[in-house]
Design a protein around this motif. Structure first.
Motif, PDB file in Angstrom:
ATOM      1  N   ARG A   2     -10.506   7.713   0.876  1.00 17.80           N
ATOM      2  CA  ARG A   2      -9.644   6.807   0.105  1.00 17.80           C
ATOM      3  C   ARG A   2     -10.489   5.738  -0.581  1.00 17.80           C
ATOM      4  NH1 ARG A   2      -7.312   7.454   5.231  1.00 17.80           N
ATOM      5  NH2 ARG A   2      -8.319   5.519   5.861  1.00 17.80           N
ATOM      6  N   ARG A   3     -10.268   5.555  -1.890  1.00 20.23           N
ATOM      7  CA  ARG A   3     -10.937   4.467  -2.602  1.00 20.23           C
ATOM      8  C   ARG A   3     -10.309   3.149  -2.182  1.00 20.23           C
ATOM      9  NH1 ARG A   3     -13.333   5.431  -7.835  1.00 20.23           N
ATOM     10  NH2 ARG A   3     -12.356   3.596  -8.754  1.00 20.23           N
ATOM     11  N   LYS A   4     -11.141   2.136  -2.057  1.00 21.36           N
ATOM     12  CA  LYS A   4     -10.592   0.817  -1.722  1.00 21.36           C
ATOM     13  C   LYS A   4      -9.822   0.273  -2.934  1.00 21.36           C
ATOM     14  CE  LYS A   4     -13.050   0.415   2.198  1.00 21.36           C
ATOM     15  NZ  LYS A   4     -12.467   0.860   3.439  1.00 21.36           N
ATOM     16  N   LEU A   5      -8.874  -0.593  -2.622  1.00 22.12           N
ATOM     17  CA  LEU A   5      -8.043  -1.216  -3.663  1.00 22.12           C
ATOM     18  C   LEU A   5      -7.955  -2.713  -3.355  1.00 22.12           C
ATOM     19  CD1 LEU A   5      -5.827  -1.136  -5.934  1.00 22.12           C
ATOM     20  CD2 LEU A   5      -4.209  -0.529  -4.127  1.00 22.12           C
ATOM     21  N   VAL A   6      -8.224  -3.531  -4.357  1.00 20.83           N
ATOM     22  CA  VAL A   6      -8.085  -4.980  -4.181  1.00 20.83           C
ATOM     23  C   VAL A   6      -7.005  -5.474  -5.148  1.00 20.83           C
ATOM     24  CG1 VAL A   6      -9.221  -7.230  -4.296  1.00 20.83           C
ATOM     25  CG2 VAL A   6     -10.513  -5.232  -3.539  1.00 20.83           C
ATOM     26  N   VAL A   7      -5.989  -6.132  -4.597  1.00 17.94           N
ATOM     27  CA  VAL A   7      -4.870  -6.611  -5.413  1.00 17.94           C
ATOM     28  C   VAL A   7      -4.818  -8.135  -5.324  1.00 17.94           C
ATOM     29  CG1 VAL A   7      -2.372  -6.534  -5.774  1.00 17.94           C
ATOM     30  CG2 VAL A   7      -3.569  -4.506  -4.894  1.00 17.94           C
ATOM     31  N   GLY A   8      -4.850  -8.799  -6.458  1.00 22.39           N
ATOM     32  CA  GLY A   8      -4.694 -10.244  -6.493  1.00 22.39           C
ATOM     33  C   GLY A   8      -3.234 -10.598  -6.713  1.00 22.39           C
ATOM     34  N   ASN A   9      -2.689 -11.414  -5.833  1.00 22.82           N
ATOM     35  CA  ASN A   9      -1.305 -11.886  -5.967  1.00 22.82           C
ATOM     36  C   ASN A   9      -1.374 -13.357  -6.367  1.00 22.82           C
ATOM     37  OD1 ASN A   9       1.345 -12.649  -5.706  1.00 22.82           O
ATOM     38  ND2 ASN A   9       1.415 -12.455  -3.467  1.00 22.82           N
ATOM     39  N   TRP A  10      -1.141 -13.608  -7.648  1.00 25.01           N
ATOM     40  CA  TRP A  10      -1.261 -14.987  -8.135  1.00 25.01           C
ATOM     41  C   TRP A  10      -0.110 -15.871  -7.658  1.00 25.01           C
ATOM     42  CZ3 TRP A  10      -2.704 -14.516 -14.070  1.00 25.01           C
ATOM     43  CH2 TRP A  10      -4.005 -14.015 -14.178  1.00 25.01           C
ATOM     44  N   LYS A  11       0.942 -15.272  -7.166  1.00 28.23           N
ATOM     45  CA  LYS A  11       2.154 -16.021  -6.794  1.00 28.23           C
ATOM     46  C   LYS A  11       2.602 -16.885  -7.984  1.00 28.23           C
ATOM     47  CE  LYS A  11       0.593 -15.935  -2.069  1.00 28.23           C
ATOM     48  NZ  LYS A  11       0.768 -16.425  -0.716  1.00 28.23           N
ATOM     49  N   MET A  12       3.108 -18.097  -7.734  1.00 30.69           N
ATOM     50  CA  MET A  12       3.606 -18.921  -8.841  1.00 30.69           C
ATOM     51  C   MET A  12       2.503 -19.891  -9.272  1.00 30.69           C
ATOM     52  SD  MET A  12       7.197 -21.002  -9.156  1.00 30.69           S
ATOM     53  CE  MET A  12       6.619 -22.521  -8.430  1.00 30.69           C
ATOM     54  N   PRO A 225     -12.135   1.497   9.473  1.00 28.45           N
ATOM     55  CA  PRO A 225     -11.805   2.819   8.925  1.00 28.45           C
ATOM     56  C   PRO A 225     -10.405   2.941   8.332  1.00 28.45           C
ATOM     57  CG  PRO A 225     -12.015   2.892  11.331  1.00 28.45           C
ATOM     58  CD  PRO A 225     -12.532   1.563  10.890  1.00 28.45           C
ATOM     59  N   ASP A 226      -9.455   2.139   8.817  1.00 32.01           N
ATOM     60  CA  ASP A 226      -8.090   2.280   8.288  1.00 32.01           C
ATOM     61  C   ASP A 226      -7.685   1.140   7.365  1.00 32.01           C
ATOM     62  OD1 ASP A 226      -6.943   4.775   9.354  1.00 32.01           O
ATOM     63  OD2 ASP A 226      -7.608   3.882  11.244  1.00 32.01           O
ATOM     64  N   GLY A 256     -18.544   4.293   2.904  1.00 32.47           N
ATOM     65  CA  GLY A 256     -17.677   5.338   3.464  1.00 32.47           C
ATOM     66  C   GLY A 256     -18.071   6.705   2.945  1.00 32.47           C
ATOM     67  N   LEU A 257     -18.367   6.781   1.662  1.00 33.67           N
ATOM     68  CA  LEU A 257     -18.785   8.062   1.054  1.00 33.67           C
ATOM     69  C   LEU A 257     -20.082   8.538   1.675  1.00 33.67           C
ATOM     70  CD1 LEU A 257     -18.124   7.635  -2.786  1.00 33.67           C
ATOM     71  CD2 LEU A 257     -17.303   9.474  -1.312  1.00 33.67           C
ATOM     72  N   ALA A 259     -21.282   7.825   4.566  1.00 32.98           N
ATOM     73  CA  ALA A 259     -21.065   8.249   5.960  1.00 32.98           C
ATOM     74  C   ALA A 259     -20.469   9.650   5.996  1.00 32.98           C
ATOM     75  CB  ALA A 259     -20.144   7.259   6.661  1.00 32.98           C
ATOM     76  N   LEU A 260     -19.605   9.961   5.006  1.00 37.44           N
ATOM     77  CA  LEU A 260     -18.987  11.293   4.950  1.00 37.44           C
ATOM     78  C   LEU A 260     -20.034  12.379   4.689  1.00 37.44           C
ATOM     79  CD1 LEU A 260     -15.701  11.397   2.812  1.00 37.44           C
ATOM     80  CD2 LEU A 260     -16.071  12.194   5.149  1.00 37.44           C
ATOM     81  N   ILE A 261     -20.965  12.052   3.785  1.00 41.36           N
ATOM     82  CA  ILE A 261     -21.995  13.025   3.375  1.00 41.36           C
ATOM     83  C   ILE A 261     -23.010  13.235   4.501  1.00 41.36           C
ATOM     84  CG2 ILE A 261     -23.904  13.421   1.740  1.00 41.36           C
ATOM     85  CD1 ILE A 261     -22.107  11.788  -0.302  1.00 41.36           C
ATOM     86  N   ALA A 262     -23.326  12.142   5.227  1.00 43.47           N
ATOM     87  CA  ALA A 262     -24.407  12.202   6.248  1.00 43.47           C
ATOM     88  C   ALA A 262     -24.058  13.169   7.389  1.00 43.47           C
ATOM     89  CB  ALA A 262     -24.637  10.818   6.809  1.00 43.47           C
TER      90      ALA A 262
END
Ligand code: PEP
Length: 262
Positions: A2-12, A225-226, A256-257, A259-262
């Motif tokens: 799974r690719r990591k995802l970063v989401v910014g929540n600016w709120k108000m 990992p999760d 993570g990639l 580690a998968l290949i190794a």
């Protein structure tokens, strides 16, 4: 993987001038970070500006809520198709502030979740327990109930087009982040609960952690990992805080990639 995802929540928060400076800095700062995904969730009035500045970059954008019905006599509400008009690919659903301050429930959050998917927008569905609930050992009961509010209604496959976010209320806006181990424990619980219904869905769904993530603690959290990235509040308002968090996501996806290949 799974690719990591970063989401910014600016709120108000924000203004035309502040957003311009922030988005221009983010565009430059994450331009070469190809291994993860980045999203900014802006207040409704700034979606047009956000779209204009971010289109053609590697940062997607979204909103912080939507209405579960389409056009109608609903003063102050924003319909899913309106977000589509502004190129939103994501929307936050069931944030703890919406649940606590605007009386959202599992039912209304589930309805918004489905409406988002119906419009082709990926919902980022928030779950999390309060400090009192954690102290009473109710974390799994609360998070399980919130997760089940989707799975029982719609089945596990709705999670194929969704992102989950574990956001303990005691960590959101508090300067008291969960430790990587505390967050990992709940993320494992969430993934296992989904796997009871469908192992493939569980293996693919991205589960973000949110609650006082900073440039300093992001990498330790994202290495678990999760934990597939973060939903970031305050630290998304300053480029000098948000960019290192995106870098941490990029670096841990690569680790993570490897580690998968190794
Ligand atoms: C949030 O509001 O989703 C959040 C995680 O806020 P903060 O990062 O400021 O704790």
């Amino acid at each position: 993987m799974r690719r990591k995802l970063v989401v910014g929540n600016w709120k108000m928060n924000g203004s035309i001038a502040i957003n311009k400076a922030l988005l221009e800095a983010l565009i430059a700062g994450v331009r070469k970070l190809d291994n993860s995904d980045y999203v900014v969730c802006a207040p409704y009035p700034y979606l047009c500006q956000t779209q204009q500045l971010l289109q053609g970059t590697n940062i997607a954008w979204g909103a912080q809520n939507l209405c579960s019905t389409d056009n109608g006599a609903l003063t102050g509400a924003v319909a899913p198709h309106m977000l589509v008009d502004y190129g939103c690919r994501y929307v936050i659903i069931g944030h703890s502030e919406r649940r606590a301050l605007f009386h959202e429930t599992d039912d209304t959050a589930a309805a918004r979740f489905l409406a988002a998917q119906g419009a082709g927008i990926t919902p980022i569905f928030c779950m999390g327990e309060s400090a009192e609930e954690r102290d009473s050992d109710w974390t799994e009961y609360i998070v399980g109930r919130q997760l089940d509010s989707l799975i029982r209604r719609f089945g596990p496959y709705v999670l194929n087009n969704a992102v989950l976010a574990y956001e303990p209320l005691w960590a959101v806006g508090s300067d008291q982040p969960a430790t990587p181990e505390q967050a990992q424990e709940v993320h494992t619980f969430i993934r296992k609960r989904i796997a009871r219904c469908d192992a493939e869905v569980a293996a693919h769904v991205r589960i973000l952690y949110g609650g006082s993530v900073t440039a300093e603690n992001a990498e330790g959290l994202f290495r678990m990992p999760d934990i597939d990235g973060g939903l970031i509040g305050r630290a998304s308002l300053r480029a000098e805080d948000f960019i290192p968090i995106c870098r941490a996501a990029d670096a841990t996806t690569v680790q993570g990639l490897e580690a998968l290949i190794a």
